[in-house]
Scaffold this motif. Structure first.
Motif, PDB file in Angstrom:
ATOM      1  N   PHE A  44       5.880 -22.178   0.464  1.00 18.57           N
ATOM      2  CA  PHE A  44       6.560 -20.903   0.689  1.00 18.57           C
ATOM      3  C   PHE A  44       5.674 -19.710   0.337  1.00 18.57           C
ATOM      4  O   PHE A  44       6.108 -18.756  -0.294  1.00 18.57           O
ATOM      5  CB  PHE A  44       7.878 -20.836  -0.080  1.00 18.57           C
ATOM      6  CG  PHE A  44       8.833 -21.923   0.287  1.00 18.57           C
ATOM      7  CD1 PHE A  44       9.319 -22.039   1.578  1.00 18.57           C
ATOM      8  CD2 PHE A  44       9.247 -22.845  -0.652  1.00 18.57           C
ATOM      9  CE1 PHE A  44      10.198 -23.050   1.920  1.00 18.57           C
ATOM     10  CE2 PHE A  44      10.133 -23.851  -0.321  1.00 18.57           C
ATOM     11  CZ  PHE A  44      10.614 -23.959   0.969  1.00 18.57           C
ATOM     12  N   GLY A  45       4.400 -19.794   0.718  1.00 21.80           N
ATOM     13  CA  GLY A  45       3.470 -18.685   0.514  1.00 21.80           C
ATOM     14  C   GLY A  45       2.838 -18.606  -0.860  1.00 21.80           C
ATOM     15  O   GLY A  45       2.024 -17.729  -1.110  1.00 21.80           O
ATOM     16  N   ARG A  46       3.204 -19.518  -1.760  1.00 21.64           N
ATOM     17  CA  ARG A  46       2.616 -19.547  -3.110  1.00 21.64           C
ATOM     18  C   ARG A  46       1.894 -20.858  -3.332  1.00 21.64           C
ATOM     19  O   ARG A  46       2.347 -21.907  -2.892  1.00 21.64           O
ATOM     20  CB  ARG A  46       3.717 -19.410  -4.172  1.00 21.64           C
ATOM     21  CG  ARG A  46       4.364 -18.074  -4.182  1.00 21.64           C
ATOM     22  CD  ARG A  46       5.470 -17.946  -5.200  1.00 21.64           C
ATOM     23  NE  ARG A  46       5.313 -18.833  -6.353  1.00 21.64           N
ATOM     24  CZ  ARG A  46       6.231 -18.980  -7.284  1.00 21.64           C
ATOM     25  NH1 ARG A  46       7.357 -18.310  -7.217  1.00 21.64           N
ATOM     26  NH2 ARG A  46       6.033 -19.794  -8.294  1.00 21.64           N
TER      27      ARG A  46
END
Length: 66
Positions: A44-46
């Motif tokens: 999730f983008g992390r």
């Protein structure tokens, strides 16, 4: 006889089983005694560290990140 695995910090791997199956990540740490890897996986983008057993991953030589 146990299979021999040869992983190094910085290598890219694909997760073969579990909740993160088909995710890819870069090896951050190798624990030969426990037969585990710490793999940095983008979720999730992390980027998050995931601890995995040697047999739960496979080396890959090409990624879209490169």
């Amino acid at each position: 006889m146990r299979p021999r695995f040869d992983y190094s910090v910085g290598e890219m791997v694909r997760i073969k089983s579990g909740a993160f199956q088909c995710f890819t990540g870069r090896i951050e740490a190798v624990d030969q005694a426990r037969a585990t890897l710490k793999v940095m996986v983008k979720i999730f983008g992390r980027t998050e560290p995931i601890e995995l057993r040697f047999r739960d991953v496979e080396k890959i030589t090409f990624t879209e990140e490169e």
